[in-house]
Design a protein around this motif. Structure first.
Motif, PDB file in Angstrom:
ATOM      1  N   ALA A  15     -21.251   4.305 -65.239  1.00  0.00           N
ATOM      2  CA  ALA A  15     -20.576   4.932 -64.097  1.00  0.00           C
ATOM      3  C   ALA A  15     -21.157   4.412 -62.781  1.00  0.00           C
ATOM      4  O   ALA A  15     -20.419   4.132 -61.837  1.00  0.00           O
ATOM      5  CB  ALA A  15     -20.689   6.450 -64.177  1.00  0.00           C
ATOM      6  N   ASN A  16     -22.479   4.261 -62.739  1.00  0.00           N
ATOM      7  CA  ASN A  16     -23.109   3.716 -61.528  1.00  0.00           C
ATOM      8  C   ASN A  16     -22.695   2.275 -61.299  1.00  0.00           C
ATOM      9  O   ASN A  16     -22.435   1.870 -60.162  1.00  0.00           O
ATOM     10  CB  ASN A  16     -24.633   3.808 -61.620  1.00  0.00           C
ATOM     11  N   LEU A  17     -22.627   1.489 -62.363  1.00  0.00           N
ATOM     12  CA  LEU A  17     -22.205   0.094 -62.257  1.00  0.00           C
ATOM     13  C   LEU A  17     -20.767   0.004 -61.766  1.00  0.00           C
ATOM     14  O   LEU A  17     -20.448  -0.793 -60.881  1.00  0.00           O
ATOM     15  CB  LEU A  17     -22.352  -0.611 -63.603  1.00  0.00           C
ATOM     16  N   ASP A  18     -19.888   0.837 -62.315  1.00  0.00           N
ATOM     17  CA  ASP A  18     -18.480   0.853 -61.907  1.00  0.00           C
ATOM     18  C   ASP A  18     -18.351   1.234 -60.430  1.00  0.00           C
ATOM     19  O   ASP A  18     -17.609   0.594 -59.684  1.00  0.00           O
ATOM     20  CB  ASP A  18     -17.697   1.834 -62.789  1.00  0.00           C
ATOM     21  N   ALA A  19     -19.070   2.253 -60.004  1.00  0.00           N
ATOM     22  CA  ALA A  19     -19.022   2.683 -58.595  1.00  0.00           C
ATOM     23  C   ALA A  19     -19.565   1.592 -57.676  1.00  0.00           C
ATOM     24  O   ALA A  19     -19.010   1.339 -56.605  1.00  0.00           O
ATOM     25  CB  ALA A  19     -19.813   3.970 -58.413  1.00  0.00           C
ATOM     26  N   ARG A  20     -20.637   0.933 -58.100  1.00  0.00           N
ATOM     27  CA  ARG A  20     -21.221  -0.141 -57.297  1.00  0.00           C
ATOM     28  C   ARG A  20     -20.261  -1.325 -57.188  1.00  0.00           C
ATOM     29  O   ARG A  20     -20.123  -1.927 -56.126  1.00  0.00           O
ATOM     30  CB  ARG A  20     -22.552  -0.563 -57.904  1.00  0.00           C
ATOM     31  N   LEU A  21     -19.579  -1.641 -58.286  1.00  0.00           N
ATOM     32  CA  LEU A  21     -18.591  -2.716 -58.285  1.00  0.00           C
ATOM     33  C   LEU A  21     -17.484  -2.430 -57.272  1.00  0.00           C
ATOM     34  O   LEU A  21     -17.135  -3.283 -56.460  1.00  0.00           O
ATOM     35  CB  LEU A  21     -17.984  -2.879 -59.675  1.00  0.00           C
ATOM     36  N   LYS A  22     -16.945  -1.210 -57.303  1.00  0.00           N
ATOM     37  CA  LYS A  22     -15.876  -0.832 -56.370  1.00  0.00           C
ATOM     38  C   LYS A  22     -16.384  -0.838 -54.929  1.00  0.00           C
ATOM     39  O   LYS A  22     -15.678  -1.286 -54.020  1.00  0.00           O
ATOM     40  CB  LYS A  22     -15.314   0.535 -56.734  1.00  0.00           C
ATOM     41  N   ALA A  23     -17.588  -0.366 -54.709  1.00  0.00           N
ATOM     42  CA  ALA A  23     -18.155  -0.365 -53.356  1.00  0.00           C
ATOM     43  C   ALA A  23     -18.379  -1.789 -52.855  1.00  0.00           C
ATOM     44  O   ALA A  23     -18.075  -2.102 -51.696  1.00  0.00           O
ATOM     45  CB  ALA A  23     -19.475   0.413 -53.339  1.00  0.00           C
ATOM     46  N   ASP A  24     -18.886  -2.666 -53.716  1.00  0.00           N
ATOM     47  CA  ASP A  24     -19.113  -4.059 -53.324  1.00  0.00           C
ATOM     48  C   ASP A  24     -17.803  -4.770 -53.013  1.00  0.00           C
ATOM     49  O   ASP A  24     -17.710  -5.518 -52.031  1.00  0.00           O
ATOM     50  CB  ASP A  24     -19.859  -4.817 -54.418  1.00  0.00           C
ATOM     51  N   GLN A  25     -16.795  -4.542 -53.832  1.00  0.00           N
ATOM     52  CA  GLN A  25     -15.496  -5.171 -53.586  1.00  0.00           C
ATOM     53  C   GLN A  25     -14.892  -4.663 -52.278  1.00  0.00           C
ATOM     54  O   GLN A  25     -14.353  -5.448 -51.498  1.00  0.00           O
ATOM     55  CB  GLN A  25     -14.547  -4.916 -54.758  1.00  0.00           C
ATOM     56  N   THR A  26     -15.009  -3.377 -52.045  1.00  0.00           N
ATOM     57  CA  THR A  26     -14.499  -2.800 -50.801  1.00  0.00           C
ATOM     58  C   THR A  26     -15.223  -3.396 -49.594  1.00  0.00           C
ATOM     59  O   THR A  26     -14.586  -3.790 -48.613  1.00  0.00           O
ATOM     60  CB  THR A  26     -14.650  -1.266 -50.812  1.00  0.00           C
ATOM     61  N   ALA A  27     -16.532  -3.488 -49.668  1.00  0.00           N
ATOM     62  CA  ALA A  27     -17.319  -4.045 -48.565  1.00  0.00           C
ATOM     63  C   ALA A  27     -16.954  -5.506 -48.309  1.00  0.00           C
ATOM     64  O   ALA A  27     -16.866  -5.932 -47.153  1.00  0.00           O
ATOM     65  CB  ALA A  27     -18.810  -3.915 -48.863  1.00  0.00           C
ATOM     66  N   SER A  28     -16.711  -6.256 -49.354  1.00  0.00           N
ATOM     67  CA  SER A  28     -16.323  -7.664 -49.192  1.00  0.00           C
ATOM     68  C   SER A  28     -14.971  -7.786 -48.509  1.00  0.00           C
ATOM     69  O   SER A  28     -14.771  -8.646 -47.643  1.00  0.00           O
ATOM     70  CB  SER A  28     -16.276  -8.360 -50.547  1.00  0.00           C
ATOM     71  N   ILE A  29     -14.047  -6.918 -48.879  1.00  0.00           N
ATOM     72  CA  ILE A  29     -12.719  -6.934 -48.256  1.00  0.00           C
ATOM     73  C   ILE A  29     -12.822  -6.549 -46.788  1.00  0.00           C
ATOM     74  O   ILE A  29     -12.221  -7.177 -45.918  1.00  0.00           O
ATOM     75  CB  ILE A  29     -11.751  -6.020 -49.021  1.00  0.00           C
ATOM     76  N   VAL A  30     -13.585  -5.523 -46.481  1.00  0.00           N
ATOM     77  CA  VAL A  30     -13.766  -5.094 -45.090  1.00  0.00           C
ATOM     78  C   VAL A  30     -14.377  -6.230 -44.266  1.00  0.00           C
ATOM     79  O   VAL A  30     -13.926  -6.515 -43.151  1.00  0.00           O
ATOM     80  CB  VAL A  30     -14.630  -3.814 -45.017  1.00  0.00           C
ATOM     81  N   ALA A  31     -15.373  -6.912 -44.814  1.00  0.00           N
ATOM     82  CA  ALA A  31     -15.996  -8.027 -44.094  1.00  0.00           C
ATOM     83  C   ALA A  31     -14.986  -9.140 -43.830  1.00  0.00           C
ATOM     84  O   ALA A  31     -14.945  -9.711 -42.737  1.00  0.00           O
ATOM     85  CB  ALA A  31     -17.185  -8.566 -44.890  1.00  0.00           C
TER      86      ALA A  31
END
Length: 71
Positions: A15-31
């Motif tokens: 669950a932590n890995l999945d949440a981190r994956l979604k957060a990282d992808q979101t941050a990359s898109i925002v950047a």
């Protein structure tokens, strides 16, 4: 609850890995969106569309999310 969510709930740390994956992808898109020019993001459908997924996170950050039917 779908089989994917049951699997994530059963596997330690998943669950932590999945949440981190979604957060990282979101941050990359925002950047990418903050840079001038055009951007293309490639995201698997499950993390993109899931409840609390990338689109939900972008919407929570104030980005407008529209479907093709809305254009």
């Amino acid at each position: 609850e779908r089989s994917y969510e049951r699997c994530i709930a059963a596997a330690p740390g998943a669950a932590n890995l999945d949440a981190r994956l979604k957060a990282d992808q979101t941050a990359s898109i925002v950047a990418a969106l903050r840079r001038p020019g055009h951007s293309i993001a490639v995201v698997q459908l499950r993390p993109l569309l899931a409840q609390g997924g990338v689109l939900d996170r972008l919407g929570a950050l104030g980005y407008e999310i529209r479907t093709p039917a809305e254009d």
